[in-house]
Design an enzyme around this catalytic site. Structure first.
Site, PDB file in Angstrom:
ATOM      1  CD  GLU A 124      44.485  36.053  38.226  1.00 42.33           C
ATOM      2  OE1 GLU A 124      44.676  37.186  38.684  1.00 42.33           O
ATOM      3  OE2 GLU A 124      45.271  35.101  38.385  1.00 42.33           O
ATOM      4  CG  HIS A 179      21.634  40.164  45.324  1.00 42.21           C
ATOM      5  ND1 HIS A 179      21.314  41.334  44.671  1.00 42.21           N
ATOM      6  CD2 HIS A 179      20.493  39.439  45.387  1.00 42.21           C
ATOM      7  CE1 HIS A 179      20.013  41.324  44.364  1.00 42.21           C
ATOM      8  NE2 HIS A 179      19.496  40.179  44.779  1.00 42.21           N
ATOM      9  CE  LYS A 232      49.007  34.283  45.899  1.00 45.86           C
ATOM     10  NZ  LYS A 232      49.328  35.686  45.570  1.00 45.86           N
ATOM     11  CB  SER A 241      54.119  34.180  43.779  1.00 40.69           C
ATOM     12  OG  SER A 241      54.920  35.194  44.347  1.00 40.69           O
TER      13      SER A 241
END
Ligand code: ARG
Length: 459
Positions: free
Chosen positions: A287, A153, A280, A274
């Site tokens: 992704e 979980h 970043k 970024s």
């Protein structure tokens, strides 16, 4: 090539909707190989003369050399790769080219070409997965004893080793490879010679073409031979399951790379920056693998829906079988390569993982197990006692093994000082040495098995 019974040519719309050359030109190598096998057989069976077969074979080689050098021309009037190849052959060698299509139809031709293409895609995915497995095994060996929290979980459950976690993905890749291998076995029957749908009256030798193209045998039913696309669905289904695994690993890397976790530093080469936030470093490749899993699954669903309810034998709907397979294959190859690179080059921040494993009372089960083993308390009761100890530690804001002994004794008098040796995260993982468990010795054993299975040197 089929205009004999028509008065007018196809409309612009007909040409456009009919043309598969923009995508099926990817089959040109397979189309040449299958044509060569076919005409060699026609010559051997004296269905065409030896001289004509020779002319066609050398013409096909010339067409292949042109396609290799200049790409495949895209003329919608020629519809597809089969007509494109044959029409260029006719331009090069003249009317004798027209003998190539004896005892053959585009229906068995496309089924054969496509099987050859999918077979290569299977082999390519398998090689990619083997490389991924090797990367996993190497990193798992390095981290057989590196401790991290294991979750259920996504809540801290029990400490595990990073090597154990990575080896879970090795197992998934092993099943993926076995699904691909299984798909390859079923695929490997040659439909060439099924002709349009009913077979042919010419005395062809289907064994000969099948074996020339590396198939195990010819297919046994011509209707099925031209209308079966199970092989593409088997491949897509194996690809979809495979990319679901890659996507789960990608998701874990995305999570682990985020600052609150800080468990992993992904390689610069597989990250991006970024344009506005200079600090970043984004896990875009991971992704995109996660994203690609949606697209590949879509490819599977697309072909399933295309095939649903098609009457035997060939229908033109089946021309739409190729784009989803081509798309899935290129996305899968990229996804496997990206995850392999990330696994091979990531820096695992094991000190942060270990700290996280100390939080969240990950060794509570070890306390319960200790009560069962050392104090002969039934597990359910031990579970309850442990819950009380966790509640107390939580109220005090300290780890379980920092609770003073007298307070533990106040919860249950049967607890003694030996319990502390069971409560460290090291003791917890070392204890789980059942077959397939997370203990470092188990992980090392599984890594050794895997290295052997992959033909790697023993460590
Ligand atoms: N381009 C077609 C396809 O990919 C080849 C088969 C055409 N067959 C036919 N009967 N029109 O399906």
């Amino acid at each position: 090539m089929w205009g004999g019974r028509f008065d007018g040519g196809p409309s612009a719309i007909m040409r456009e909707i009919n043309a598969s050359i923009p995508f099926d030109k990817a089959l040109w190598r397979q189309d040449i190989a299958a044509s060569k096998a076919h005409v060699t057989m026609l010559g051997a069976q004296s269905i065409v003369s030896g001289e004509d077969a020779k002319a066609i074979l050398s013409g096909l080689d010339k067409v292949a050399a042109e396609f290799e050098a200049n790409g495949v021309p895209e003329d919608w009037a020629l519809e597809d790769i089969h007509m494109t190849t044959e029409s260029r052959l006719a331009e090069l060698i003249g009317p004798v080219a027209g003998r190539l299509h004896t005892a053959r139809s585009r229906n068995d031709q496309v089924a054969t070409d496509f099987k050859l293409w999918v077979r290569d895609a299977i082999d390519q995915a398998d090689a990619g997965l083997e490389a991924l497995q090797k990367a996993l095994v190497i990193r798992a060996g390095e981290h057989a004893a590196s401790i991290m929290p294991g979750f259920t979980h996504l809540q801290t459950a029990q400490p595990v080793t990073l090597g154990h976690h990575l080896m879970a993905y090795y197992e998934m890749a092993a099943r993926d490879r076995s699904r691909l291998a299984d798909a390859r076995v079923r695929l490997n029957r040659c439909p060439l010679g099924s002709a349009a749908l009913a077979g042919t009256g010419f005395a062809i030798d289907r064994e000969m073409t099948a074996s020339a193209l590396g198939f195990d045998a010819p297919t046994d039913n011509s209707l099925d031979g031209v209308s079966d696309r199970d092989f593409a669905l088997d491949y897509l289904s194996a690809a979809a399951q495979c990319v679901l695994h890659l996507s789960r690993l990608a998701e874990e890397f995305v999570l682990w790379a985020s600052q609150p976790f800080g468990w992993i530093t992904l390689p610069d080469g597989l990250s991006t920056g970024s344009s506005i936030m200079p600090q970043k470093k984004n896990p875009d490749a991971a992704e995109l693998v996660r994203g690609h899993s949606g697209r590949i699954t879509g490819c599977l669903v697309s072909l399933m829906v295309t095939m649903k309810g098609l009457p035997l034998a060939y229908s033109k709907d089946m021309q739409d079988d190729k784009p989803p397979v081509f798309e899935a294959a290129s996305l899968l190859a990229l996804s496997i390569a990206a995850m392999t690179g990330m696994v091979a080059e990531a820096t695992f921040r094991t000190e942060r993982m270990r700290q996280a494993a100390e939080l969240g009372y990950a060794t509570a089960t070890d306390l319960a197990d200790w009560l069962v083993r050392e104090a002969d308390i039934p597990f359910r009761e031990a579970h309850h006692i442990t819950g009380t100890a966790v509640k107390l530690a939580e109220a005090r804001g300290i780890a379980l093994d920092l609770l003073p002994l007298d307070e533990l004794k106040a919860i249950d008098a049967r607890i003694d000082e030996r319990v502390f040796s069971a409560l460290s995260v090291e003791a917890s993982v070392a204890a789980r040495s059942s077959h397939g468990g997370t203990a470092p010795n188990q992980v090392r054993a599984r890594v050794a098995d895997a290295r052997k299975a992959l033909g790697m040197d023993p460590v």
